[in-house]
Design an enzyme around this catalytic site. Sequence first.
Site, PDB file in Angstrom:
ATOM      1  N   GLY A   1      26.753  -2.306 -11.986  1.00 41.77           N
ATOM      2  CA  GLY A   1      26.112  -1.277 -11.179  1.00 41.77           C
ATOM      3  C   GLY A   1      26.496   0.131 -11.537  1.00 41.77           C
TER       4      GLY A   1
ATOM      5  N   LYS B   1      30.954  -2.060  -9.495  1.00 44.36           N
ATOM      6  CA  LYS B   1      30.526  -3.081  -8.546  1.00 44.36           C
ATOM      7  C   LYS B   1      30.772  -4.466  -9.138  1.00 44.36           C
ATOM      8  CE  LYS B   1      26.914  -4.910  -9.062  1.00 44.36           C
ATOM      9  NZ  LYS B   1      25.565  -5.387  -9.431  1.00 44.36           N
TER      10      LYS B   1
ATOM     11  N   ASP C   1      20.995  -1.503  -5.872  1.00 39.53           N
ATOM     12  CA  ASP C   1      22.443  -1.421  -5.688  1.00 39.53           C
ATOM     13  C   ASP C   1      22.917  -0.082  -5.137  1.00 39.53           C
ATOM     14  OD1 ASP C   1      23.093  -4.009  -6.519  1.00 39.53           O
ATOM     15  OD2 ASP C   1      23.229  -3.422  -8.628  1.00 39.53           O
TER      16      ASP C   1
END
Length: 283
Positions: free
Chosen positions: A98, A10, A131
């Site tokens: 993430g 991410k 997330d």
Amino acid sequence: MAISERALAKVNLSLHVVGRRHDGYHLLDSLVAFADIGDSLDFRHARELSLVARGRFSVALPDDQDDNLVVRAARWFKHSAGAAITLEKSLPVASGMGGGSADAAAAIRGLARLWNVSVPPAAETEFLGADVPVCMESVTARVRGTGEIIEPVTFLPPFPIVLVNPGRRVHTSLVFGASDVCGPAGDPAVPPSRNLNLEDAVEWLGCLRNDLETIAARVEPSIIEVRRALRATGAGLVRMTGSGATCFGVYTDRKSARTARSVIQKGQADWWVRATVVNGPRS
């Protein structure tokens, strides 16, 4: 046969802190994209649930598997059958990309395929981490609230980036705990009304920010060195992702990104440096 799922890195192209709830949770407005690199998970039928982690960064995972997000996600989603899960940990841990959330999301997707059941709605996974819902889809999106409001966006082109992590773990709780930051109210990440080319995208993204960057650099000063190294290679935009310590630079083409990666890696052999693409087709 094993079923495989990728857990893509991410990248917070922007991260605005726009408020705080009564319970202390920060309210965010973030533009999230996904790079074409990450961890990978394999799944096989088994009587019980089990996890084996391997790869460069597996040693940094919790010794107690009860604290591993893959295990927690699998136990929550557990069907009548079991599964043997193998995690190839290629992303640094606690790096702002993430990784744990992407792994948990990939675990749920992979187990759904293995067991031939429906993937649960992304909103149901929020308890695993802010997330995780956006990682369930792993597409470029504007994410608001505490991570529960997800709006896919299509106005950004694919573009090459270099991701750099100095090999230092930065825990999200430390950064948010040291932060009283709250950006202006309203919609600081209002999307443009047209599709952008790379030049326009870099200019627009340059008007945004990561409100955690200054605080994270105080917690982990090597972030300043990483940003300096990226700027020295001619990146059109340099920014930290998440709560750090990984930063990224945006480049005009893949060749420039690969050259920048080589230069930075040569100067800092201990750093984790990767050239990749965000918002592009998945290989």
